[in-house]
Design a protein around this motif. Structure first.
Motif, short mmCIF file in Angstrom:
data_model
loop_
_atom_site.label_atom_id
_atom_site.label_comp_id
_atom_site.label_asym_id
_atom_site.label_seq_id
_atom_site.Cartn_x
_atom_site.Cartn_y
_atom_site.Cartn_z
N GLU A 374 0.83 -1.21 0.00
CA GLU A 374 0.00 0.00 0.00
C GLU A 374 0.86 1.26 0.00
O GLU A 374 0.55 2.24 -0.69
CB GLU A 374 -0.92 0.00 1.22
CG GLU A 374 -1.83 1.21 1.23
CD GLU A 374 -2.89 1.13 2.31
OE1 GLU A 374 -3.50 2.16 2.60
OE2 GLU A 374 -3.09 0.03 2.86
N LEU A 375 1.99 1.21 0.76
CA LEU A 375 2.87 2.37 0.79
C LEU A 375 3.44 2.65 -0.60
O LEU A 375 3.48 3.81 -1.04
CB LEU A 375 4.01 2.13 1.79
CG LEU A 375 5.04 3.25 1.93
CD1 LEU A 375 4.40 4.51 2.48
CD2 LEU A 375 6.19 2.80 2.83
N LEU A 383 -2.96 5.32 -5.16
CA LEU A 383 -3.86 5.36 -4.02
C LEU A 383 -3.74 6.71 -3.34
O LEU A 383 -2.67 7.33 -3.38
CB LEU A 383 -3.53 4.24 -3.02
CG LEU A 383 -3.84 2.81 -3.45
CD1 LEU A 383 -3.38 1.84 -2.37
CD2 LEU A 383 -5.32 2.62 -3.74
N PRO A 384 -4.82 7.19 -2.71
CA PRO A 384 -4.74 8.48 -1.99
C PRO A 384 -3.71 8.41 -0.87
O PRO A 384 -3.47 7.37 -0.28
CB PRO A 384 -6.16 8.67 -1.44
CG PRO A 384 -7.02 7.77 -2.25
CD PRO A 384 -6.17 6.62 -2.66
N LEU A 385 -3.10 9.56 -0.59
CA LEU A 385 -2.10 9.63 0.46
C LEU A 385 -2.74 9.50 1.83
O LEU A 385 -3.76 10.14 2.12
CB LEU A 385 -1.35 10.97 0.38
CG LEU A 385 -0.33 11.24 1.48
CD1 LEU A 385 0.80 10.21 1.43
CD2 LEU A 385 0.22 12.65 1.37
N LEU A 392 2.10 2.36 10.55
CA LEU A 392 1.86 0.92 10.52
C LEU A 392 3.05 0.18 9.91
O LEU A 392 3.45 -0.89 10.40
CB LEU A 392 0.59 0.62 9.73
CG LEU A 392 -0.72 1.15 10.34
CD1 LEU A 392 -1.88 0.89 9.39
CD2 LEU A 392 -0.97 0.52 11.68
N VAL A 393 3.64 0.73 8.83
CA VAL A 393 4.79 0.08 8.20
C VAL A 393 5.97 0.04 9.18
O VAL A 393 6.66 -0.99 9.31
CB VAL A 393 5.19 0.82 6.91
CG1 VAL A 393 6.55 0.35 6.41
CG2 VAL A 393 4.14 0.59 5.83
N GLN A 394 6.17 1.14 9.91
CA GLN A 394 7.28 1.16 10.86
C GLN A 394 7.05 0.15 11.98
O GLN A 394 7.98 -0.57 12.38
CB GLN A 394 7.44 2.56 11.43
CG GLN A 394 8.66 2.68 12.34
CD GLN A 394 8.83 4.08 12.89
OE1 GLN A 394 7.95 4.92 12.78
NE2 GLN A 394 9.99 4.33 13.49
N ALA A 395 5.83 0.08 12.50
CA ALA A 395 5.54 -0.88 13.56
C ALA A 395 5.72 -2.32 13.06
O ALA A 395 6.27 -3.18 13.76
CB ALA A 395 4.13 -0.68 14.09
N GLY A 396 5.26 -2.59 11.80
CA GLY A 396 5.43 -3.93 11.25
C GLY A 396 6.89 -4.29 11.05
O GLY A 396 7.32 -5.41 11.34
#
Length: 686
Positions: A374-375, A383-385, A392-396
């Motif tokens: 998604e990022l 996709l909309p920003l 979420l990406v950092q936590a994952g």
């Protein structure tokens, strides 16, 4: 002991749980996308109803594309080319610069001073121009500039904060404030703004810095611990994992703005280039890490796939830095998500883990791939920003490296435990072998002691035998010598033949006594290495005495002697030295053809008295010199001669005890030269 294997129903349940985790993550990501606002571009009204202190600019923005990238503020003020956009700015990878315009109106109860927070924090250039109160919105001089972006060092910003902040002075209630922003970047052109009052800004700043300090601090600890383990055990997997974690650390340090505290000097082109390289290098390091983990457990085709993955990950940042084109940027994003999928499949499929742990790792990989997917789609402008996806990406990613590090440490501790057990078993086996060998050595020692005792007893018997023989022979030989003396005195004058015979008989009897003394000395030589210095003798006299003794015993032996030693002397056990030279004369007699001469020469040279005996052998000598000087060894040409193979050995032993040497050389024409070297005695002071 291996962990118990779960049953088939439990395996199916774990697989279902893993896929459910992945689907839930996908639904969560999709739900985040639906939160984007779609209101038409209009002035944003700031009110304090309900205690709200945060207002998003999504749906209140206007956008103007500057394809040339040369437009200035005075050229875009009041322009009618701005178009309204829904949501936030998300143009993907573009070679153009963009101008963004928005208006805010201070409503009832909202404070006159506020803050504009912009994101994400990764554009190369971001400049904000805010209208000052009481000025005309159509004049460029009415706007105050606030330079932001990665190319601007944090120390030159209006507020040195991890977030991109712009102060706003809103004026009286109901007044309108106009602001322009210019954005240009090699990374995706994305912009989202939020207006915050002071209390909301402080709350969000504290939360952001606490979470980032926690994430980055734990990641830094993992990097250092992995490096320490690598230097301790020299396993490359720990090095590559530490580099992968360090790449994530650097990436989020810049992307989340925390570099303003650790690297406030960072700016110009350094920060953008670091952002360009961290993504591809992360793929490289993780592929190398997976290669080290799986190289002994999977097929060559899988290993080649990992090598290709590492190469592709290296090409992405290289191409981005060398060829800064908008065509390669989307390709890098697509390839990155494809490489992540390959790594996920290879790693989870090939790792020798318990099924439950495999499901956990699969869930984390799947969640990370969805979030990264998604990022990347947002970065491509498809996709909309939504800036929440970065959290979420950092936590994952944090959970990803934490779980892998835990598995590595567990495997390391398990291997260490196995090593300890193996070492303990090896020590026990070594102890048992040592005890067995000790017992064997004890037996050999007892046998050796018995052998040495028997040898000493045998040597003692030999010595006593020679002493007895010497004692028994002395009396009859003394009688013979006495009678020879009487006969010599009774010889008639003028008779020359009879005295010569009597003289030869007298010399022969004396030689027999000398031989008996030598036999006793031989027995002493077999018992000890001590040298008793009995006396000194000139080298020439030493040679002449033994030559005369040989002539007396073997009148037919033709000896030619020559001495150039002058008055030089040697010292030592004279009886042993005489025995050594006499043995060499005896050997020359035995192995020379009848009538063949024996040449004896002596000289002094380089601190040694040297005596050489040369004779022509009846049979060739085809053996090595070292073998001929061995005890009880006889040459191949000695079968017809009596002996025990001890003569030459005694010669070398006597020379060794006197710090000399004995050699035997065979000539090309059948001759043999025996040489003894005896150290010269130091001259006495007058």
């Amino acid at each position: 002991m291996p962990p118990p294997q779960p049953s088939q129903p439990s395996l199916r349940a774990l697989r279902h749980a893993g896929w459910i985790t992945v689907l839930l993550a996908a639904l969560c990501c999709s739900g985040i996308l639906l939160l984007s606002q779609t209101a038409a571009a209009s002035p944003l009204l700031l009110k304090s109803d309900g205690g709200k202190g945060s207002f998003s600019l999504d749906g209140h923005l206007e956008l103007l594309e500057d394809a040339s990238g040369t437009l200035k503020l005075h050229e875009v003020i009041g322009s009618t080319a701005f178009r309204e956009i829904q949501g936030s700015v998300n143009e993907g990878f573009s070679g153009s610069a963009f101008w963004v315009r928005f208006r805010v109106v201070r409503g009832e109860g909202f404070p006159a001073s506020a803050w504009l927070r912009l994101g994400p924090r990764t554009p190369d250039t971001l400049e904000a121009y805010v209208q000052q109160q009481g000025t005309s919105p159509l004049s460029a001089s009415s706007y105050k500039a606030f330079p932001l972006g990665l190319t601007m060092p944090p120390g030159k910003r209006a507020v040195p904060d991890p977030q991109l902040l712009v102060p706003l002075e809103l004026g009286p209630e109901g007044s309108e404030l106009l602001a322009y922003m210019r954005i240009a970047s090699r990374s995706p052109v994305q912009l989202r703004g939020t207006v915050l009052n002071r209390e909301e800004l402080m709350k969000q700043s504290r939360s952001h810095m606490f979470l980032q300090a926690f994430y980055l601090g734990v990641t830094a600890v993992i990097v250092l611990m992995s490096l320490l383990i690598f230097f301790a055990v020299r396993e490359w997997r720990f090095l590559f994992f530490s580099l992968y974690a360090a790449d994530l650390f650097l990436s989020y340090l810049i992307a989340r703005g925390m570099y303003v505290f650790l690297m406030p000097w960072l700016g110009d082109s350094a920060a953008p280039e670091l952002m360009e390289t961290t993504g591809g290098l992360g793929v490289v390091f993780f592929a190398l890490f997976a290669y080290e983990v799986l190289k002994d457990k999977c097929k060559p085709t899988t290993l080649r796939a990992l090598q290709v993955t590492a190469l592709a990950g290296l090409l992405d940042p290289t191409a981005s830095l060398l060829f800064n084109t908008t065509i390669l940027k989307p390709f890098g994003a697509y390839s990155a998500i494809a490489l992540l999928g390959v790594l996920c499949w290879i790693t989870v499929r090939q790792l020798p883990l318990h099924p439950f742990r495999k499901q956990v790792l699969l869930g984390l990989f799947g969640l990370n791939i969805l979030l990264y997917g998604e990022l990347f789609l947002q970065r491509l402008g498809l996709l909309p920003l939504n800036t929440a996806i970065q959290d979420l990406v950092q936590a994952g990613s944090f959970m990803h490296i934490l779980v892998i590090f835990g598995l590595l440490v567990e495997r390391f501790l398990h291997a260490e435990q196995e090593l300890k057990e193996s070492t303990h078993e090896s020590e026990m086996r070594a102890t048992a072998i040592a005890e067995k060998k000790t017992e064997e050595l004890r037996i050999y020692r007892d046998r050796l002691e018995q052998s040495l005792q028997s040898r000493h007893q045998s040597a003692e018997r030999v010595r006593r035998f020679f002493q007895m023989v010497s004692h028994e022979y002395r009396t009859p030989l003394a009688i013979i010598q006495g009678n020879i003396n009487i006969l010599s005195r009774r010889s008639r004058p003028g008779d020359t033949k009879k005295p010569a015979i009597l003289h030869a008989m007298h010399r022969a009897a004396g030689r027999l006594l000398e031989v008996m003394e030598q036999a006793v000395e031989r027995s002493r030589l077999l018992e000890t290495d001590d040298v008793q210095v009995i006396g000194r003798i000139r080298v020439s006299a030493y040679m002449f005495q033994q030559v005369e003794s040989a002539r007396a015993l073997w009148p037919k032996l033709h000896i030619i002697q020559e001495c150039l030693a002058g008055n030089e002397e040697i010292e030592g056990d004279l009886l042993l030295l005489q025995m050594a030279l006499f043995n060499l004369l005896d050997n020359a007699r035995k192995y020379s053809p009848e009538g063949s001469p024996v040449h004896v020469r002596c000289r002094a040279e380089e601190g040694f008295g040297i005596i050489e005996l040369h004779n022509n052998t009846a049979l060739p000598m085809d053996e090595d010199e070292g073998e001929l000087f061995m005890k009880f060894h006889r040459g191949n040409n000695s079968a017809a001669e009596p002996g025990k193979g001890i003569g030459l050995w005694l010669v070398r032993e006597v020379m060794r005890q006197h710090d000399g040497s004995a050699t035997l050389k065979s000539g090309k024409e059948g001759g043999v030269t025996a040489t003894i070297r005896i150290p010269l005695a130091q001259k006495e002071n007058p």
